[in-house]
Motif scaffolding. Sequence first.
Motif, short mmCIF file in Angstrom:
data_model
loop_
_atom_site.label_atom_id
_atom_site.label_comp_id
_atom_site.label_asym_id
_atom_site.label_seq_id
_atom_site.Cartn_x
_atom_site.Cartn_y
_atom_site.Cartn_z
N ASP A 203 -8.65 3.71 -10.92
CA ASP A 203 -7.80 2.55 -9.67
C ASP A 203 -6.75 2.97 -8.22
O ASP A 203 -7.21 2.50 -7.35
N VAL B 261 0.75 -0.82 0.29
CA VAL B 261 0.19 0.55 0.14
C VAL B 261 0.83 1.19 0.25
O VAL B 261 1.72 1.17 1.28
N TYR C 116 -7.07 0.08 3.99
CA TYR C 116 -6.23 -0.70 3.00
C TYR C 116 -5.73 -1.72 4.39
O TYR C 116 -4.96 -2.94 3.44
N THR D 287 -1.78 -1.17 -4.07
CA THR D 287 -2.95 0.38 -3.82
C THR D 287 -1.81 1.49 -3.63
O THR D 287 -1.67 1.59 -2.19
N CYS E 163 1.15 2.15 -9.69
CA CYS E 163 0.03 1.07 -9.87
C CYS E 163 -0.24 0.46 -10.97
O CYS E 163 -0.42 -1.24 -10.75
#
Length: 266
Positions: A63, A17, A88, A41, A36
């Motif tokens: 996204d 993340v 997340y 993420t 990405c």
Amino acid sequence: MQNLNRFAKLFDLSGHVAVVTGAAQGNGLGIANALCDAGATVVATDIVFKPDQEGAEHKLSPDIDRMIMDVTDEENVKEVFAKIAEKYGKLDILCNNAGIIYKDLVQDLDMDRFRKVSDINIHGVVICTKHAVPYMKEAGWGRIVNTSSSQAFLTTETYSAYSASKAAVSHLTRIWGNELAKDNILVHAICPCFVRTPMMVNSIARIAEQLGTDEEGGYNYFADLIPTHRLLEIEEIGNWVAMLCSDLGRATTGSNFSITCGQVRL
């Protein structure tokens, strides 16, 4: 025999993340999109996100999550990072990209503007790193990539505020690389030369007007300062950051990478 799958695995950031500051446009947008594409993420943060213009050349991937954040506001940063970790499950990549530039001769410096450069370019990096590191220690893995500049190593006239701030970022990178290595948190800095960002496009237009030439002439004015006679693209900046966050970046920490087409040789 080619084995491209081996390299695909090296670049794979799936399961990680990432937070990118100053990601609404320019280098930050390029970094967010590259991370990405590599499978991470990604949360793009900035003080404002303008609606994507129809036909705009560069856009954030759909996204990518977007969050408003002011890197100079410690409580705001702490709150946003907590929200990301809750949403997340972790926060293990931080790209400190937010920054501004102010140029003037030393005798003409506006100290309020000088302090603002320091506040965003230095203090913002410190605040974000301070509050990201505990999440990385909890995850047992972390990558921090700071956006410095070729100007951290040059003595360009009128660049006092900007160059001093980027020199600080470059040295903070060295200190944190040493300090955090034991925690499996690697810290890098990219030091690009001129990149064709919206800010750079405006500078090209201004120079072209001053020289009485066209856009190509304005571009060449800056390109002539670079050995390979070209400006960088934001996608190239993103690619370097993705590489440094990947397994390919494990071989170094506390390093400054000259992405300058030969302008600066470290």
